[in-house]
Design a protein around this motif. Structure first.
Motif, PDB file in Angstrom:
ATOM      1  N   TRP A   1       1.883  -9.328  10.689  1.00 43.27           N
ATOM      2  CA  TRP A   1       3.009  -9.413   9.765  1.00 43.27           C
ATOM      3  C   TRP A   1       4.209  -8.603  10.265  1.00 43.27           C
ATOM      4  CZ3 TRP A   1       3.977 -12.676   5.931  1.00 43.27           C
ATOM      5  CH2 TRP A   1       2.918 -13.380   5.365  1.00 43.27           C
ATOM      6  N   ILE A   2       3.951  -7.399  10.765  1.00 48.07           N
ATOM      7  CA  ILE A   2       5.048  -6.549  11.241  1.00 48.07           C
ATOM      8  C   ILE A   2       5.710  -7.182  12.457  1.00 48.07           C
ATOM      9  CG2 ILE A   2       5.597  -4.303  12.270  1.00 48.07           C
ATOM     10  CD1 ILE A   2       3.358  -3.150  10.363  1.00 48.07           C
ATOM     11  N   TYR A   3       4.907  -7.677  13.385  1.00 45.63           N
ATOM     12  CA  TYR A   3       5.461  -8.312  14.580  1.00 45.63           C
ATOM     13  C   TYR A   3       6.264  -9.559  14.208  1.00 45.63           C
ATOM     14  CZ  TYR A   3       5.851 -10.496  19.131  1.00 45.63           C
ATOM     15  OH  TYR A   3       6.345 -11.081  20.272  1.00 45.63           O
ATOM     16  N   GLN A   4       5.687 -10.422  13.373  1.00 40.32           N
ATOM     17  CA  GLN A   4       6.368 -11.659  12.987  1.00 40.32           C
ATOM     18  C   GLN A   4       7.626 -11.381  12.182  1.00 40.32           C
ATOM     19  OE1 GLN A   4       5.805 -14.732  13.994  1.00 40.32           O
ATOM     20  NE2 GLN A   4       4.046 -14.092  15.204  1.00 40.32           N
TER      21      GLN A   4
ATOM     22  N   ARG B   1      -7.531  -4.751   8.859  1.00 39.23           N
ATOM     23  CA  ARG B   1      -6.248  -4.337   8.287  1.00 39.23           C
ATOM     24  C   ARG B   1      -5.197  -4.125   9.371  1.00 39.23           C
ATOM     25  NH1 ARG B   1      -7.660   0.706   5.394  1.00 39.23           N
ATOM     26  NH2 ARG B   1      -5.460   0.803   4.835  1.00 39.23           N
ATOM     27  N   ILE B   2      -5.590  -3.492  10.473  1.00 37.43           N
ATOM     28  CA  ILE B   2      -4.646  -3.250  11.564  1.00 37.43           C
ATOM     29  C   ILE B   2      -4.179  -4.569  12.172  1.00 37.43           C
ATOM     30  CG2 ILE B   2      -4.432  -2.341  13.919  1.00 37.43           C
ATOM     31  CD1 ILE B   2      -6.167   0.045  12.965  1.00 37.43           C
TER      32      ILE B   2
ATOM     33  N   PHE C   1       5.328  -5.937   3.910  1.00 34.78           N
ATOM     34  CA  PHE C   1       4.001  -6.455   3.569  1.00 34.78           C
ATOM     35  C   PHE C   1       2.960  -5.978   4.587  1.00 34.78           C
ATOM     36  CE2 PHE C   1       0.706  -9.806   3.279  1.00 34.78           C
ATOM     37  CZ  PHE C   1       0.336  -9.571   1.955  1.00 34.78           C
ATOM     38  N   GLY C   2       3.321  -5.959   5.866  1.00 37.30           N
ATOM     39  CA  GLY C   2       2.408  -5.438   6.883  1.00 37.30           C
ATOM     40  C   GLY C   2       2.053  -3.984   6.624  1.00 37.30           C
ATOM     41  N   LEU C   3       3.029  -3.192   6.241  1.00 34.71           N
ATOM     42  CA  LEU C   3       2.768  -1.782   5.927  1.00 34.71           C
ATOM     43  C   LEU C   3       1.882  -1.655   4.686  1.00 34.71           C
ATOM     44  CD1 LEU C   3       6.307  -0.319   6.691  1.00 34.71           C
ATOM     45  CD2 LEU C   3       4.218  -0.089   8.083  1.00 34.71           C
ATOM     46  N   LEU C   4       2.086  -2.549   3.713  1.00 33.61           N
ATOM     47  CA  LEU C   4       1.214  -2.554   2.526  1.00 33.61           C
ATOM     48  C   LEU C   4      -0.236  -2.854   2.909  1.00 33.61           C
ATOM     49  CD1 LEU C   4       3.272  -4.326  -0.272  1.00 33.61           C
ATOM     50  CD2 LEU C   4       2.322  -2.021  -0.341  1.00 33.61           C
ATOM     51  N   LEU C   5      -0.411  -3.764   3.852  1.00 34.87           N
ATOM     52  CA  LEU C   5      -1.773  -4.082   4.294  1.00 34.87           C
ATOM     53  C   LEU C   5      -2.453  -2.864   4.917  1.00 34.87           C
ATOM     54  CD1 LEU C   5      -1.140  -7.643   5.699  1.00 34.87           C
ATOM     55  CD2 LEU C   5      -2.861  -7.065   3.970  1.00 34.87           C
TER      56      LEU C   5
ATOM     57  N   ARG D   1      -7.308  -2.616  -1.385  1.00 36.30           N
ATOM     58  CA  ARG D   1      -7.735  -3.342  -2.581  1.00 36.30           C
ATOM     59  C   ARG D   1      -7.861  -4.822  -2.238  1.00 36.30           C
ATOM     60  NH1 ARG D   1      -8.908   0.962  -5.417  1.00 36.30           N
ATOM     61  NH2 ARG D   1      -7.186   2.167  -6.196  1.00 36.30           N
ATOM     62  N   ILE D   2      -8.753  -5.485  -2.935  1.00 34.49           N
ATOM     63  CA  ILE D   2      -8.995  -6.902  -2.674  1.00 34.49           C
ATOM     64  C   ILE D   2      -7.742  -7.739  -2.935  1.00 34.49           C
ATOM     65  CG2 ILE D   2     -10.248  -8.909  -3.574  1.00 34.49           C
ATOM     66  CD1 ILE D   2     -12.765  -7.183  -3.604  1.00 34.49           C
ATOM     67  N   TRP D   3      -6.949  -7.388  -3.937  1.00 31.54           N
ATOM     68  CA  TRP D   3      -5.801  -8.215  -4.311  1.00 31.54           C
ATOM     69  C   TRP D   3      -4.813  -8.391  -3.157  1.00 31.54           C
ATOM     70  CZ3 TRP D   3      -0.937  -6.267  -3.943  1.00 31.54           C
ATOM     71  CH2 TRP D   3      -0.781  -4.883  -3.993  1.00 31.54           C
ATOM     72  N   ILE D   4      -4.668  -7.379  -2.300  1.00 33.27           N
ATOM     73  CA  ILE D   4      -3.703  -7.497  -1.207  1.00 33.27           C
ATOM     74  C   ILE D   4      -4.139  -8.580  -0.218  1.00 33.27           C
ATOM     75  CG2 ILE D   4      -4.634  -5.696   0.323  1.00 33.27           C
ATOM     76  CD1 ILE D   4      -0.925  -6.100  -0.310  1.00 33.27           C
TER      77      ILE D   4
END
Length: 130
Positions: free
Chosen positions: A22-25, A15-16, A66-70, A75-78
């Motif tokens: 995502w956060i970096y990009q 997750r990290i 989205f990165g923060l959501l990860l 949950r599997i859906w993410i």
């Protein structure tokens, strides 16, 4: 004593790593140091330069969210959503800038690694439920 995997360590690292990517990009090439390549890539579907620039900024903000959501959602859906987004982005780049696939650290190698991390996270979540 519980193993690293049983303690959720593999899930946490997955997750990290995904969130960091995502956060970096979202932050660096889209908001902090706007990459001309990002704007050029979007220029294929948004022909007005100013609108493409604005879209790049919005995409950057969305990628950060989205990165923060990860990080927040276990949950599997993410992770399925992550895989779908990465496949979509690969197809988009393949259609509009296929020469990027010959560059070092190209979209294919990055996205395949991130998809693999998502599959690892999904497998870990399934193990944790059993």
């Amino acid at each position: 004593m519980k193993s690293f995997s049983e303690q959720g360590g593999v899930m946490l690292f997955s997750r990290i790593a995904l969130a960091f990517s995502w956060i970096y990009q979202g932050a660096v090439p889209k908001l902090v140091c706007r990459s001309a390549g990002e704007t050029e890539l979007l220029g294929h579907v948004i022909p007005v330069y100013q609108w493409a620039c604005m879209a790049v900024s919005w995409m950057g903000a969305g990628e950060i969210v989205f990165g923060l959501l990860l990080l927040a959602v276990r949950r599997i859906w993410i992770f399925h959503l992550n895989i779908a987004a990465l496949v979509f982005l690969l197809i988009f780049v393949l259609l509009f800038e296929p020469q990027l696939f010959t560059e070092p650290f190209n979209p294919l190698t990055l996205n395949v690694a991130l998809i693999a991390l998502s599959l690892i996270a999904i497998a870990e979540l399934k193990k944790m439920k059993n």
